[in-house]
Structure formats: structure tokens, C-alpha cells
Write a protein that holds these residues in place. Structure first.
Motif, mmCIF file in Angstrom:
data_model
loop_
_atom_site.group_PDB
_atom_site.id
_atom_site.type_symbol
_atom_site.label_atom_id
_atom_site.label_comp_id
_atom_site.label_asym_id
_atom_site.label_seq_id
_atom_site.Cartn_x
_atom_site.Cartn_y
_atom_site.Cartn_z
ATOM 1 N N LEU A 45 8.145 83.793 -49.811
ATOM 2 C CA LEU A 45 7.052 83.711 -48.659
ATOM 3 C C LEU A 45 6.648 84.878 -48.162
ATOM 4 C CD1 LEU A 45 8.869 80.602 -47.005
ATOM 5 C CD2 LEU A 45 7.034 80.551 -48.435
ATOM 6 N N ALA A 46 6.226 85.560 -49.321
ATOM 7 C CA ALA A 46 6.060 87.075 -49.069
ATOM 8 C C ALA A 46 4.629 87.439 -49.376
ATOM 9 C CB ALA A 46 7.221 87.991 -49.607
ATOM 10 N N SER A 47 3.787 86.777 -49.952
ATOM 11 C CA SER A 47 2.483 87.360 -50.417
ATOM 12 C C SER A 47 1.346 86.610 -50.147
ATOM 13 C CB SER A 47 2.566 87.860 -51.878
ATOM 14 O OG SER A 47 3.760 88.623 -52.115
ATOM 15 N N ASN A 48 1.641 85.647 -49.285
ATOM 16 C CA ASN A 48 0.401 84.729 -48.854
ATOM 17 C C ASN A 48 0.013 83.932 -49.982
ATOM 18 O OD1 ASN A 48 0.943 85.896 -46.523
ATOM 19 N ND2 ASN A 48 -0.867 87.095 -46.317
ATOM 20 N N GLU A 49 0.761 83.786 -50.897
ATOM 21 C CA GLU A 49 0.361 82.821 -52.148
ATOM 22 C C GLU A 49 0.220 81.197 -52.031
ATOM 23 O OE1 GLU A 49 2.541 85.908 -55.113
ATOM 24 O OE2 GLU A 49 3.581 84.196 -53.994
ATOM 25 N N ASN A 50 -0.466 80.560 -52.517
ATOM 26 C CA ASN A 50 -0.513 79.071 -52.313
ATOM 27 C C ASN A 50 0.576 78.274 -52.893
ATOM 28 O OD1 ASN A 50 -1.378 76.310 -52.494
ATOM 29 N ND2 ASN A 50 -3.591 76.926 -52.667
ATOM 30 N N PRO A 51 1.484 77.601 -51.933
ATOM 31 C CA PRO A 51 2.360 77.036 -52.342
ATOM 32 C C PRO A 51 2.317 75.617 -52.986
ATOM 33 C CG PRO A 51 1.855 76.703 -50.176
ATOM 34 C CD PRO A 51 0.990 77.425 -50.407
ATOM 35 N N LEU A 52 0.991 75.231 -53.337
ATOM 36 C CA LEU A 52 0.699 73.926 -54.077
ATOM 37 C C LEU A 52 0.975 74.374 -55.502
ATOM 38 C CD1 LEU A 52 -2.298 72.109 -52.569
ATOM 39 C CD2 LEU A 52 0.150 71.212 -52.729
ATOM 40 N N GLY A 53 0.977 75.558 -56.112
ATOM 41 C CA GLY A 53 0.695 75.735 -57.252
ATOM 42 C C GLY A 53 -0.765 75.699 -57.860
ATOM 43 N N PRO A 54 -1.178 76.128 -58.974
ATOM 44 C CA PRO A 54 -2.543 76.161 -59.081
ATOM 45 C C PRO A 54 -3.265 74.738 -59.317
ATOM 46 C CG PRO A 54 -1.223 76.313 -61.168
ATOM 47 C CD PRO A 54 -0.462 76.463 -60.114
ATOM 48 N N SER A 55 -4.559 74.814 -58.953
ATOM 49 C CA SER A 55 -5.228 73.328 -59.240
ATOM 50 C C SER A 55 -5.234 72.991 -60.741
ATOM 51 C CB SER A 55 -6.740 73.766 -58.968
ATOM 52 O OG SER A 55 -7.729 72.934 -59.716
ATOM 53 N N PRO A 56 -4.868 71.782 -61.029
ATOM 54 C CA PRO A 56 -4.763 71.419 -62.418
ATOM 55 C C PRO A 56 -6.032 71.730 -63.400
ATOM 56 C CG PRO A 56 -3.935 69.616 -61.050
ATOM 57 C CD PRO A 56 -4.529 70.792 -60.054
ATOM 58 N N LYS A 57 -7.108 71.469 -62.529
ATOM 59 C CA LYS A 57 -8.336 71.747 -63.232
ATOM 60 C C LYS A 57 -8.515 73.180 -63.319
ATOM 61 C CE LYS A 57 -10.721 67.922 -61.142
ATOM 62 N NZ LYS A 57 -11.068 67.147 -59.996
ATOM 63 N N SER A 285 -4.687 72.073 -49.988
ATOM 64 C CA SER A 285 -4.178 73.412 -49.534
ATOM 65 C C SER A 285 -4.301 73.655 -48.103
ATOM 66 C CB SER A 285 -4.920 74.398 -50.284
ATOM 67 O OG SER A 285 -4.943 74.307 -51.691
ATOM 68 N N VAL A 286 -5.391 73.390 -47.574
ATOM 69 C CA VAL A 286 -5.728 73.782 -46.103
ATOM 70 C C VAL A 286 -5.023 72.908 -45.208
ATOM 71 C CG1 VAL A 286 -7.486 73.785 -44.404
ATOM 72 C CG2 VAL A 286 -7.806 74.802 -46.548
ATOM 73 N N GLY A 354 4.678 78.093 -46.436
ATOM 74 C CA GLY A 354 5.232 77.556 -47.932
ATOM 75 C C GLY A 354 5.015 75.937 -47.697
ATOM 76 N N THR A 355 5.695 75.166 -48.665
ATOM 77 C CA THR A 355 5.911 73.822 -48.260
ATOM 78 C C THR A 355 6.499 73.492 -47.377
ATOM 79 O OG1 THR A 355 7.874 73.844 -49.959
ATOM 80 C CG2 THR A 355 5.405 73.620 -51.186
ATOM 81 N N GLU A 356 6.700 72.116 -47.098
ATOM 82 C CA GLU A 356 7.510 71.798 -45.924
ATOM 83 C C GLU A 356 9.140 72.025 -46.196
ATOM 84 O OE1 GLU A 356 7.366 67.612 -44.973
ATOM 85 O OE2 GLU A 356 8.888 67.969 -43.397
ATOM 86 N N ASP A 357 9.342 72.067 -47.405
ATOM 87 C CA ASP A 357 10.851 72.309 -47.717
ATOM 88 C C ASP A 357 11.179 73.826 -47.625
ATOM 89 O OD1 ASP A 357 11.517 69.630 -48.133
ATOM 90 O OD2 ASP A 357 11.725 69.947 -50.356
ATOM 91 N N GLU A 358 10.207 74.640 -48.162
ATOM 92 C CA GLU A 358 10.410 76.169 -48.335
ATOM 93 C C GLU A 358 10.209 76.472 -46.651
ATOM 94 O OE1 GLU A 358 8.121 77.306 -52.207
ATOM 95 O OE2 GLU A 358 7.066 76.967 -50.470
ATOM 96 N N ASN A 359 9.367 75.948 -45.966
ATOM 97 C CA ASN A 359 9.566 76.291 -44.590
ATOM 98 C C ASN A 359 10.893 76.023 -43.646
ATOM 99 O OD1 ASN A 359 6.690 77.027 -44.822
ATOM 100 N ND2 ASN A 359 6.007 75.243 -44.215
#
Ligand code: PLP
Length: 371
Positions: A45-57, A285-286, A354-359
Motif C-alpha cells: 500500500l505504498a505507491s497509490n496503485e489501483n487495488p482492483l487490478g487492471p480493467s479487463p478491457k 475504482s472510485v 487498498g481492498t477491504e482485506d488489505e486495509n
């Protein structure tokens, strides 16, 4: 290989700005924690990355683009620029594509700033501003912060005849503070027109404050404004490196002159275009970020910790003890957050939502470390 003559001081060969430069310190990669501590199920939880992973599209588009990897990418990024132009309602000539938006920030320094110039940014502002300023040998003018955020009056007062660029992150990283659109526009209106204002909107998609407004809503009237955005945060493409700037066509032209011919790769171009069209992913994501923000704030309150209210996808909180020590102890618990001592915030740590679990893992580890 012939060896170098002895006593050659390579650092002395560097330009004066580069000699004093400290490299950017990124968040610790998961692989490094695994190597150093043998911890394999860590959360980053160190680089402000999106915890959802990429958009499948976006992922599918990047994969498809790889089929053509023997070809150079479209050096003008036509398809993505066309998509951005429609999405943002701006003319294509106003766009500058970057290998991450940091690339665009560097164009600004390389194309506009000399050692005779001054560049202004606030205390606790994003670390890339001092780096690009110093790399070209210009003088950095650091203005005082107000409640951890920007003090526009202090910035205005620091403008001199030598000022060429002002960097403003809205919202700012690592503080998560923000400026109302009307205040920012009033500030820009009063500036000498030869001072270029960079408004860095890396976290713009997350902001829900009614008084916040993207500078894209008003910047058209100001040829000295550059707005930068990125696909690294809410769009979840940090690893592909793609961002962009929007400016007056003449300013965009100046910046495009220092851009490398193929600075953005084909997979990134394709993925960004697909991500832009995946409004469902952005909305998820939001929403995840808002829920995670509430979860972390509640956690800090329960632990009696003070935090800086943030509108981004991260939050900086204050420790009752040495933050570096807490950072190290969290690492040993398999949780990577971000030390911000290099931002003049030695008592804070920054954690990305992060995700709920990560948080939850982060909060549990923090509670343990502090007890
Ligand atoms: C993350 C970030 C950026 C950009 O990152 P890129 O991955 O290079 O697009 C720019 N500005 C701020 C304030 C950031 O936090």
C-alpha cells in the motif's frame, strides 16, 4: 574491458544540478520484501496503485497490441489522442502524451527552464517537481504550506522576474489536500502570462468535493496553463507508464519538441484507450476508494491517530513515535507503506487505499506495532 584511469571523479563530470540530485525513492516492491525478509504474502500500500487490478478491457487491449510488438508504436498516438480529445472535449493539438505523466513534467523543465530560472512549488509537494527542477540546474523556490496544503498567497508572493514555472498538484501527494477551482483560477489570472503553471491532476478522478473543479474546465482562457493527468492511478495502468498533458496548442507544441519519438509504447496506447472507455471500471475504482477511505479513517480514529484529510487514494497519518521505526516494523508484518520523511514529514507515513482485506491487514498490523 579497459579499466578507467584511477581517480576519475565521475560525479564531478555531472552538471551542477545533477550532482546534488537525490534519486526518486519509489515504494518498496513486493519482490524486494520477499527477497529481504522472506515474506511472500505481503500487501503493498505504498505507491497509490489501483487495488482492483487492471480493467479487463484494458488488459485485453494491451495483450492484443503485443501481437504487433515488432513494429514501432504510433509516435503521434493518434488513436489515443482522438479518444482523449472526445472524452475531454479538447482539440487534439492541445494534447501531449507521456511515458507516465512524470514524463510530461520533465518535458516542462527541459523545454522551458534554464539555470537562470526559478521554479516554485510548495513544501510537502510531489517529489518529482524538485527532481526535474534540479536536473536542469534551475533554482527551486519552496513556499510554506498551510494546514499541510498549498498557500497560494505565499506562492504568488514568491513569483519574481526569474520565475518560469509553478508546479501545483491538485490534489497534492502525499498530503491529499486540494484547492477549489475558483481559487486556483483567480490565482492563475493574476500571474504574469510568461509564468507557466503546471496543474498536476494525477488524482482528479477520485475527488468528490463540490468546490473542486478540474483546471480543464477553465484553462482554455490561459495559454500559460498545462494540466497533467495519468492512467497510473484511478485507471489502474501504473506498470504500463502512460499519462498526458493538456495545454494551449503552442505550449503543447513546445513540449512535444523534447518528447522522444516513441516515448509511449504500443501496449500502453491501446490499454489507455480501452481504459478510457471502461467507465464501469472507473466507477468501481472510485467507489472502492471511498469505502476504503472511510475504513482507514475509522481505523485511525479508533487507534487515536491524527491523519491529514485526503481526497486522493491515499492518506498520510501521524505517529506518536519515530515513523521510520513504525515503517520497518510494518514491513516485518508484511505491510508496505510509504515513509514521507523526504517530503519534510518525518512523523508521518502515507498509506494507499487498498481492498477491504488489505486495509484490514494494514490496520491490524499497525495496531500490533503500536501496542
Ligand atoms: C503518481 C503521481 C504522478 C504520476 O505518475 P505517473 O505514473 O508518472 O503518471 C504525478 N503526480 C503526482 C502528484 C502523483 O502522485
Amino acid at each position: 574491458m579497459p579499466s578507467l584511469p584511477e581517480r576519475v571523479d565521475l560525479l564531478a563530470l555531472a552538471t551542477p544540478g545533477v550532482r546534488g540530485l537525490q534519486p526518486y525513492q519509489p515504494g518498496k516492491p513486493l519482490e524486494e520484501l520477499a527477497r529481504e525478509y522472506g515474506i511472500r504474502d505481503a500487501v503493498k500500500l505504498a505507491s497509490n496503485e489501483n487495488p482492483l487490478g487492471p480493467s479487463p478491457k484494458a488488459l485485453a487491449a494491451a495483450r492484443a497490441a503485443l501481437e504487433d510488438m515488432t513494429r514501432y508504436p504510433d509516435g503521434n498516438g493518434f488513436a489515443l489522442k482522438q479518444a482523449l480529445s472526445r472524452h475531454l472535449d479538447v482539440a487534439m493539438e492541445r494534447l501531449v502524451l507521456g511515458n507516465g505523466s512524470n514524463d510530461v513534467l520533465e518535458f516542462v523543465a527541459r523545454a522551458l527552464v534554464t539555470p537562470e530560472h526559478e521554479v516554485i512549488f510548495s513544501r510537502h509537494a510531489f517529489a518529482v517537481y524538485p527532481i526535474v527542477t534540479q536536473a536542469v540546474g534551475a533554482r527551486a523556490v519552496v513556499t510554506p504550506a498551510r494546514d499541510w496544503g498549498y498557500d497560494l498567497a505565499a506562492i504568488r508572493a514568491a513569483v519574481s522576474e526569474r520565475t518560469r514555472v509553478i508546479f501545483i498538484a491538485n490534489p497534492n501527494n502525499p498530503t491529499g489536500t486540494w484547492l477549489p477551482g475558483a481559487e486556483l483560477e483567480a490565482f492563475v489570472r493574476e500571474l504574469p502570462p510568461e509564468v507557466v503553471v503546471v496543474i498536476d491532476e494525477a488524482y482528479h478522478e477520485y475527488v468528490r468535493e463540490p468546490a473542486y473543479a478540474s483546471a480543464l474546465d477553465w484553462c482554455q482562457a490561459y495559454p500559460n496553463v498545462l494540466v497533467t493527468r495519468t492512467f497510473s492511478k484511478a485507471y489502474g495502468l501504473a506498470g504500463l507508464r502512460i499519462g498526458y498533458g493538456v495545454a494551449h496548442p503552442d505550449l503543447a507544441d513546445v513540449l512535444n519538441r523534447v518528447r522522444q519519438p516513441f516515448n509511449v509504447n504500443s501496449a500502453a496506447l491501446a490499454a489507455a484507450q480501452a481504459a478510457l472507455e471502461d467507465s464501469d471500471y472507473l466507477a468501481r475504482s472510485v467507489a472502492l476508494n471511498q469505502a476504503g477511505m472511510r475504513q482507514l479513517q475509522a481505523g485511525f480514529e479508533r487507534l487515536g491517530l491524527t491523519y491529514i484529510p485526503s481526497v486522493g487514494n491515499f492518506i498520510s497519518f501521524e505517529l506518536p513515535m519515530d515513523a521510520g521505526e513504525v515503517y520497518q516494523r510494518l514491513l516485518r508484518q508484511g505491510v508496505i507503506v510509504r515513509p514521507v520523511a523526504n517530503y519534510d514529514m518525518p512523523r508521518h507515513l502515507r498509506v494507499s487505499i487498498g481492498t477491504e482485506d488489505e486495509n484490514q491487514r494494514f490496520l491490524a498490523a499497525l495496531e500490533q506495532v503500536l501496542s
